[in-house]
Write a protein that holds these residues in place. Structure first.
Motif, PDB file in Angstrom:
ATOM      1  N   GLY A 117       0.797  -1.221   0.000  1.00 44.46           N
ATOM      2  CA  GLY A 117       0.000   0.000   0.000  1.00 44.46           C
ATOM      3  C   GLY A 117       0.827   1.267   0.000  1.00 44.46           C
ATOM      4  O   GLY A 117       0.291   2.367   0.065  1.00 44.46           O
ATOM      5  N   GLU A 118       2.184   1.137  -0.122  1.00 45.29           N
ATOM      6  CA  GLU A 118       3.027   2.334  -0.151  1.00 45.29           C
ATOM      7  C   GLU A 118       3.119   2.867  -1.587  1.00 45.29           C
ATOM      8  O   GLU A 118       3.256   2.086  -2.528  1.00 45.29           O
ATOM      9  N   VAL A 119       3.058   4.208  -1.713  1.00 50.10           N
ATOM     10  CA  VAL A 119       3.154   4.826  -3.046  1.00 50.10           C
ATOM     11  C   VAL A 119       4.566   4.640  -3.588  1.00 50.10           C
ATOM     12  O   VAL A 119       5.545   4.848  -2.871  1.00 50.10           O
ATOM     13  N   LEU A 120       4.677   4.227  -4.858  1.00 47.47           N
ATOM     14  CA  LEU A 120       5.985   3.999  -5.462  1.00 47.47           C
ATOM     15  C   LEU A 120       6.401   5.197  -6.310  1.00 47.47           C
ATOM     16  O   LEU A 120       5.649   5.628  -7.177  1.00 47.47           O
ATOM     17  N   PRO A 121       7.597   5.762  -6.082  1.00 46.59           N
ATOM     18  CA  PRO A 121       8.058   6.878  -6.924  1.00 46.59           C
ATOM     19  C   PRO A 121       8.370   6.403  -8.345  1.00 46.59           C
ATOM     20  O   PRO A 121       8.055   7.082  -9.310  1.00 46.59           O
ATOM     21  N   ASP A 122       8.995   5.266  -8.476  1.00 42.40           N
ATOM     22  CA  ASP A 122       9.115   4.667  -9.799  1.00 42.40           C
ATOM     23  C   ASP A 122       9.058   3.159  -9.686  1.00 42.40           C
ATOM     24  O   ASP A 122       9.172   2.601  -8.604  1.00 42.40           O
ATOM     25  N   LEU A 123       8.845   2.523 -10.818  1.00 42.88           N
ATOM     26  CA  LEU A 123       8.533   1.098 -10.796  1.00 42.88           C
ATOM     27  C   LEU A 123       9.739   0.276 -11.181  1.00 42.88           C
ATOM     28  O   LEU A 123      10.717   0.797 -11.716  1.00 42.88           O
ATOM     29  N   THR A 124       9.644  -1.016 -10.930  1.00 43.74           N
ATOM     30  CA  THR A 124      10.721  -1.919 -11.290  1.00 43.74           C
ATOM     31  C   THR A 124      10.129  -3.077 -12.079  1.00 43.74           C
ATOM     32  O   THR A 124       9.098  -3.635 -11.684  1.00 43.74           O
TER      33      THR A 124
END
Lengths: 287, 451
Positions: B306-313
């Motif tokens: 549920g944590e907001v991701l600054p960028d994805l992997t």
């Protein structure tokens, strides 16, 4: 090319009026005129070969208008529907010769407007000496006259028209006639490219102009009509070509030299206007 | 190098001691155009009249219905350099090229050119369809400024480059459009100019011809020809020009290294100027009168915790969360997602449609969060844009978010791949050798059934 040269291969383009630098303008004009000879020749060859390759009858079209006019007018004259005065040479020859000269003038007049309109796509994309289009056009007028010359020589032989030595000066008068037509045409070319009214109005003017030029009648001597004909700058030039070619005596020497001055001076003036106006025209025509 | 001058004086100082290598200087150039044809023609006549009486001074104001097609544009180009000109349609690229080639006069500023310019703008200008290729080469190259002798010297090269062969003596109307274009290109490129202006013309001909064009351009550049290249294709500019100028509505938006300029261009192109703050795109609340019943309030990616991701992997689990505010109860609501990769001209790489997946929702009035769960993110590393639209049934659009930008990082195992393939590897023990031989002979029989 256009713009103010500082260095042989360096060009500067500025918003300032080029007419403010007359010396530079004149140098550019001379330079471009010389530079455009090759191109003018190419364009002329291109246009003439394209024209004749797309035409089955070819040179026939250069002969037809004077012949048709001569036949019609001779018939009208013989039937006394039309009352022309006494002409120096037999009337059919008079009409045919005069028509050929008039046609040459009209070609020189219409030429610049038509040529610039036809060259629009090229003008809008490539910077080449604009003089080339006009030179090529004048060359084509000369070429067409060369063809008409065949008709004229035939006329002189058939009607046994006497020829004397002043005929060698006839080409000079003819050049002045072409210069006059080109001067008017060139003056109208920039604006004629913008507004369609100009080529339309020009064709109307040409048909009216014919009636105040002694082409199908000898120069009148009295009345308002005579004044109109006299003040028409084409009259002395056309009459002089005819005089020199047929009798050898110039009937209007003073008027001829005045008209020649108008033609040559006008041509130069039109050239300056054309040069200065073309970038603004190109700005407005491009898609 | 491309320099941008901030003030006129500096420019004039620079002009007093011109660098011998500079072939093109464009200084504070502006040009105005008119939107109405009738008025434009009238202004043309007016301009001619002003010019003839020597009234033009270079400090013009806009007249009624006029606008600046170019404003205060400056650039410099040295021998052997290539400059890219980037910008959307109507940003003034072609106008600039036309001023540089001397076709039209600038309204302010000045342009100085050293040497001959060949415009690759008008391929085959002056081609007459009834004349043969040979005659047209002479006419065309003559228009481009070569003497007859120079044309004759280059004639064979031009024909060979254009691959016209026997057809050189056939009229041009019998040529295919590709042949005519090749001939035009070949004429233009063999004029040996100091500056070559290339406006979107590298799209002519087949791939083989294109390769030859590029080789020839490369060769010209080695010989010191400077280029100005206009293209919508970022790849063409990236591969040829170190420096670029980005024009936006006639103004230099950015100039400098091509990569940076291109990045700015792409960002503007796709984002339309909107900015994302942090990793969540918050959309301003919409007035009731503009709302179509359901509005997107925010978009973000979260991890399963549920944590907001600054960028994805790539390959990691991720949940796309779209917060919605429904003003009324709606049925058949579905979400459509288009993922576009920035480096690929904004082509859609992945499309997910709620209705395709048979995932349509009954939405009651109030706040909701629509979640799309990706157990493994399949996108390859790169910069992406996400276009989100939410519809009722197939056609009724409730709300659209044009571009939510995000980046995908590599998980370290993504080399040579254009998408992430979830996988598991295992070694499975087999029962005995005899079985294995039997199955091997089966395979043999299968692959060679005639033996």
């Amino acid at each position: 090319m256009t713009g103010r040269d500082r260095h042989p291969s360096e060009t500067l383009y500025t918003p300032e009026s080029r007419i403010r630098y007359p010396r530079q303008l004149w140098a550019d004009m001379k330079h471009d005129l010389l530079a455009s000879r090759d191109l003018a020749w190419r364009l002329m060859v291109r246009d003439i070969s394209a024209r004749y390759r797309q035409s089955f009858l070819g040179v026939f079209w250069a002969f037809v208008p004077p012949i048709v006019a001569a036949i019609g007018l001779t018939l009208a004259s013989n039937a006394e529907v039309l009352n022309v005065g006494e002409t120096s040479i037999p009337y059919p020859a008079y009409v045919m010769f005069s028509m050929a000269l008039w046609q040459t003038f009209v070609e020189a007049l219409n030429g610049p407007v038509q040529a610039v309109i036809a060259a629009k796509p090229m003008l809008a994309r490539i910077n080449f000496p604009r003089e080339a289009i006009i030179l090529s056009q004048i060359g084509q007028v000369g070429f067409n006259f060369g063809i008409k010359l065949v008709l004229i020589v035939a006329l002189f032989i058939i009607f046994r028209i006497p020829v004397s030595w002043p005929i060698i000066f006839a080409p000079i008068a003819l050049i002045h006639l072409i210069a006059l037509g080109t001067a008017f045409g060139l003056l109208l070319a920039p604006i004629g490219t913008l507004y369609e009214d100009v080529p339309r109005g020009l064709s109307l003017a040409v048909s009216a102009w014919l009636f105040i030029t002694p082409v199908i009648f000898p120069p009148p001597q009295t009345g308002l009509f005579a004044v109109l004909v006299q003040w028409n700058p084409v009259t002395p030039l056309l009459v002089t070509v005819r005089d020199l070619a047929t009798g050898g005596v110039m009937s209007q020497p003073l008027a001829f030299w005045i008209a020649s001055g108008v033609a040559v001076g006008g041509l130069f003036l039109s050239w300056v206007v054309y040069r200065i106006a073309m970038p603004f025209v190109i700005e407005r025509i491009s898609a | 190098m491309t320099y941008l001058y901030q003030d006129q004086d500096a420019a004039w100082d620079a002009d007093q001691s011109p660098d011998q290598d500079t072939v093109l200087t464009v200084q504070q150039v502006s040009k105005k155009f008119c939107r109405s044809l009738r008025r434009s023609l009238f202004y043309g006549v007016q301009d001619i009249a002003t010019e003839l009486i020597g009234g033009r001074t270079g400090q013009p104001d806009l007249r009624y219905q006029e606008f600046w097609a170019l404003q205060q544009v400056s650039l410099k180009l040295k021998r052997g350099e290539a400059l890219g000109l980037i910008g959307a349609n109507g940003s003034g690229k072609t106008t600039l090229l036309r001023i540089i080639s001397g076709l039209i006069k600038p309204d302010t500023g000045w342009v100085r050119v050293r040497g001959k310019i060949a415009p690759l703008i008008a391929l085959g200008a002056g081609f007459s369809p009834v004349l043969t290729g040979r005659e047209n080469i002479y006419a065309n190259m003559s228009i481009l400024g070569l003497s007859t002798q120079q044309i004759t010297q280059r004639f064979e090269q031009v024909v060979e480059f254009a691959e016209i062969g026997e057809a050189i003596d056939a009229p041009v109307y019998s040529y295919s459009s590709g042949m005519a274009a090749r001939l035009g290109f070949s004429c233009a490129i063999h004029t040996d100019p100091e500056i070559l202006l290339i406006d979107e013309v590298l799209a002519v001909g087949d791939i083989k011809f294109l390769a030859r064009c590029h080789r020839r351009l490369h060769q010209l550049r080695q010989n010191g020809t400077a280029f100005v290249l206009v293209s919508h294709n970022p790849q063409a500019i990236l591969s040829m020009c170190q420096q670029s100028v980005y024009l936006q509505k006639g103004i230099v938006r950015m100039a400098g290294e091509t990569e940076a300029v291109m990045a700015q261009y792409e960002e503007d192109l796709f984002l339309g100027g909107a900015r994302k703050v942090s990793s969540v795109l918050h959309l301003p609340p919409r007035p009731a009168c503009e709302s179509l019943g359901l509005d997107i309030a925010s978009i973000c990616f979260r991890n399963p915790a549920g944590e907001v991701l600054p960028d994805l992997t790539s390959g990691e689990p991720v949940v796309l969360c779209v917060r919605l505010q429904a003003h009324q109860s709606l049925s058949q609501v579905n979400l459509r997602l288009s993922f576009m990769e920035m480096s690929k001209d904004g082509q859609t790489t992945l499309y997910l449609g709620g209705s395709n997946d048979k995932e349509v929702f009954q939405v009651a009035a109030g706040w909701h969060e629509l979640q799309v769960e990706f157990p493994y993110l399949g996108l390859a590393p790169g910069a992406y844009l996400l276009r989100v639209d939410i519809r009722r049934e197939a056609l009724f659009i409730l709300d659209i978010v044009e571009s939510f930008s995000f980046t995908v990082q590599s998980n370290g195992r993504m080399s040579k791949s254009s998408f992430y393939q979830p996988r598991s590897w295992r070694l499975v023990p087999q029962p005995d050798r005899l079985d294995q031989e039997r199955s091997a002979s089966d395979i043999l029989n299968y692959t060679h059934p005639n033996i």
